[in-house]
Design a protein around this motif. Structure first.
Motif, PDB file in Angstrom:
ATOM      1  N   GLN A 109      -1.249   0.772  -1.782  1.00 24.20           N
ATOM      2  CA  GLN A 109      -2.339   1.747  -2.023  1.00 24.20           C
ATOM      3  C   GLN A 109      -3.114   0.738  -3.263  1.00 24.20           C
ATOM      4  OE1 GLN A 109      -2.503   6.189  -2.500  1.00 24.20           O
ATOM      5  NE2 GLN A 109      -2.612   5.630  -4.576  1.00 24.20           N
ATOM      6  N   GLU A 110      -2.214   0.483  -4.168  1.00 20.85           N
ATOM      7  CA  GLU A 110      -3.130  -0.559  -5.304  1.00 20.85           C
ATOM      8  C   GLU A 110      -4.068  -1.742  -4.459  1.00 20.85           C
ATOM      9  OE1 GLU A 110      -0.257  -1.902  -7.942  1.00 20.85           O
ATOM     10  OE2 GLU A 110       0.280   0.288  -8.629  1.00 20.85           O
ATOM     11  N   ASP A 111      -3.218  -2.275  -3.508  1.00 21.18           N
ATOM     12  CA  ASP A 111      -3.937  -3.424  -3.005  1.00 21.18           C
ATOM     13  C   ASP A 111      -5.025  -3.053  -2.008  1.00 21.18           C
ATOM     14  OD1 ASP A 111      -3.923  -6.188  -2.148  1.00 21.18           O
ATOM     15  OD2 ASP A 111      -2.828  -5.699  -0.451  1.00 21.18           O
ATOM     16  N   LEU A 112      -4.896  -1.880  -1.461  1.00 22.12           N
ATOM     17  CA  LEU A 112      -6.042  -1.536  -0.494  1.00 22.12           C
ATOM     18  C   LEU A 112      -7.239  -0.972  -1.394  1.00 22.12           C
ATOM     19  CD1 LEU A 112      -3.877   0.565   2.389  1.00 22.12           C
ATOM     20  CD2 LEU A 112      -5.334  -1.410   2.678  1.00 22.12           C
ATOM     21  N   PHE A 113      -7.061  -0.397  -2.256  1.00 17.84           N
ATOM     22  CA  PHE A 113      -7.988   0.183  -3.236  1.00 17.84           C
ATOM     23  C   PHE A 113      -8.730  -1.038  -3.855  1.00 17.84           C
ATOM     24  CE2 PHE A 113      -6.460   4.591  -4.776  1.00 17.84           C
ATOM     25  CZ  PHE A 113      -6.649   4.907  -3.528  1.00 17.84           C
ATOM     26  N   ALA A 114      -7.808  -2.095  -4.170  1.00 21.18           N
ATOM     27  CA  ALA A 114      -8.642  -3.322  -4.750  1.00 21.18           C
ATOM     28  C   ALA A 114      -9.519  -3.961  -3.382  1.00 21.18           C
ATOM     29  CB  ALA A 114      -7.603  -4.208  -5.121  1.00 21.18           C
TER      30      ALA A 114
END
Length: 223
Positions: free
Chosen positions: A94-99
């Protein structure tokens, strides 16, 4: 635990990950080893492994589509119970996708995922790993906020033999919790792009796409 991206089939961590896939997934869901070379090198396809004490204990593959502002979780593998692997992978993904969405001046709309219906595929053992059991996986996705898209879902076999794979539902996690439906046009366009890599598609898949394209919206139902 480390979250490490894999970009080459010669990476020893990929060899470990591939063994996990073979142990856990039905053979029609596993792309041949050599055919991973191009996907791993594709900058748009994100393959990460969870490494614990030097050993691959989990993995996830996903991708972000800037023009659709949605993502797809291709798979999540939990290779061992009791290490918090599922939560670790979900948070890091999720952190990667949000970024990625932020880099495209977007706020991520949601994530697609496929999940087995345990009442139709209860015979699958998934390597004997209980967190991979269809009942558990479905409940976890429900807790994360995923909804079942109201279609009779089939997908082409990853063996590229033209066979239809059934027993799964296509789900969507909307980040706006008030969302109760999804654009049918978005779903159809997404599926056509996602499965463009497989030239041999069953007629049942084309029939499903045609049915979707005749609708305006598709309901998002509880899992």
């Amino acid at each position: 635990m480390e979250y490490i991206r894999i970009t080459d089939i010669t990476d020893p961590l990929f060899v470990q990950m591939y063994r996990l896939m073979q142990q856990i997934f039905p053979k029609e869901e596993v792309l041949a080893f050599d055919l991973w070379k191009e996907p791993l090198a594709d900058p748009g396809i994100r393959v990460f492994v969870a490494v614990h004490e030097g050993r691959v204990v989990g993995a996830t593959e996903y991708r972000y589509y800037p023009d659709f502002n949605v993502a797809m979780t291709d798979f999540t593998i939990i290779g061992q119970a009791g290490l918090g692997i599922g939560r670790f992978l979900a948070q890091k993904r999720q952190e990667d996708l949000f970024a990625l969405a932020k880099a495209s001046n977007n706020k991520l709309f949601g994530i697609f995922a496929e999940v087995y219906d345990p009442y139709r595929v209860g015979k699958f053992e998934f390597g004997g790993i209980k967190p991979m059991d269809p009942f558990v996986r479905r409940e976890v996705l429900s807790h994360l906020g995923y909804k079942r898209i109201n279609i009779d879902y089939v997908h082409p076999s990853w063996n590229n033999d033209g066979e239809a794979v059934t027993g799964l539902d296509l789900c969507f996690l909307p980040y706006d919790e008030t969302t109760v439906s999804i654009s049918a046009e978005l779903v159809a366009k997404f599926l056509k792009r996602y499965y463009a890599v497989l030239p041999n598609k069953p007629q049942a898949w084309y029939d499903m796409i045609s049915k979707i394209e005749k609708q305006e919206v598709l309901a998002l139902l509880p899992l």
